[in-house]
Design a protein around this motif. Sequence first.
Motif, mmCIF file in Angstrom:
data_model
loop_
_atom_site.group_PDB
_atom_site.id
_atom_site.type_symbol
_atom_site.label_atom_id
_atom_site.label_comp_id
_atom_site.label_asym_id
_atom_site.label_seq_id
_atom_site.Cartn_x
_atom_site.Cartn_y
_atom_site.Cartn_z
ATOM 1 N N VAL A 175 0.875 -1.179 0.000
ATOM 2 C CA VAL A 175 0.000 0.000 0.000
ATOM 3 C C VAL A 175 0.907 1.222 0.000
ATOM 4 N N GLY A 176 0.647 2.158 -0.915
ATOM 5 C CA GLY A 176 1.508 3.330 -1.010
ATOM 6 C C GLY A 176 0.739 4.603 -1.294
ATOM 7 N N LEU A 177 1.318 5.718 -0.850
ATOM 8 C CA LEU A 177 0.766 7.044 -1.114
ATOM 9 C C LEU A 177 1.879 7.883 -1.737
ATOM 10 N N ALA A 184 5.770 -6.556 8.327
ATOM 11 C CA ALA A 184 5.440 -5.355 7.559
ATOM 12 C C ALA A 184 6.613 -4.391 7.647
ATOM 13 N N THR A 185 6.876 -3.683 6.563
ATOM 14 C CA THR A 185 7.940 -2.677 6.554
ATOM 15 C C THR A 185 7.387 -1.343 6.077
ATOM 16 N N VAL A 214 4.015 0.762 2.393
ATOM 17 C CA VAL A 214 4.158 -0.361 3.314
ATOM 18 C C VAL A 214 4.128 -1.648 2.510
ATOM 19 N N ARG A 215 5.115 -2.502 2.719
ATOM 20 C CA ARG A 215 5.095 -3.862 2.184
ATOM 21 C C ARG A 215 4.808 -4.799 3.344
ATOM 22 N N TRP A 216 4.006 -5.836 3.092
ATOM 23 C CA TRP A 216 3.614 -6.710 4.200
ATOM 24 C C TRP A 216 3.367 -8.126 3.693
ATOM 25 N N ALA A 217 3.406 -9.042 4.620
ATOM 26 C CA ALA A 217 3.041 -10.435 4.338
ATOM 27 C C ALA A 217 2.449 -11.024 5.608
ATOM 28 N N ALA A 218 1.402 -11.802 5.441
ATOM 29 C CA ALA A 218 0.797 -12.492 6.576
ATOM 30 C C ALA A 218 1.660 -13.693 6.954
#
Length: 203
Positions: free
Chosen positions: A94-96, A153-154, A111-115
């Motif tokens: 997700v990015g802005l 998440a980063t 934000v980069r993320w993985a469950a």
Amino acid sequence: PWLDAGVAGFVSLLRDLIDEQDATWEGQSQVGGKNVKQRVNKQEGRYVGIEATAGSGWRNWQLDGSVSWVRGTVDGAEGETYPARRIPPVNGRVGLRWQHPSGAGYAEGFVRWAAAQDQLHPGDRQDLRICADPDRPGTVRAGDACAGTPGWATLNLLVGAHLGKLASLEIAALNLTDARYRLHGSGVLAAGLDVRARIRVRF
């Protein structure tokens, strides 16, 4: 005009799927404390995946995101069904982004993320990259004690500028929170706080 979105999916049906089975090496079923395995074509399997993206803009701002989901299953020799090897967990971005009105520069936070991934192939449970026991280096957690790969998440930041018509400069500060994580199936931890600069020249 304010929304751009898409969804893609796939289904793969496999025959003679390459999987593993118990084997021996010079008459031994274990070497160095680890079970001997052989890769063979024997089973059938299925992979299903979906990827969705969406973006929306307003004046000089752009919000976008993506998410990916994959599942894989293997039919065992005894009629059982279990997860395929090293299937990535649900993950996304997700990015802005802000663009200077003149187009001379931009800034973006994302934000980069993985469950978490706890859907594990029997071979994954014997893989030190996934199920290592932190209290006993070089060994895996026994049985169902392996919980798989934790989620993560980063938080990341990009700033860029155009240097004339042929060059651009971008500075990236990645993993701002210095999160400790690894990609599912990776043997090494991902980078912590990471600052990079890149100059791109076009001819």
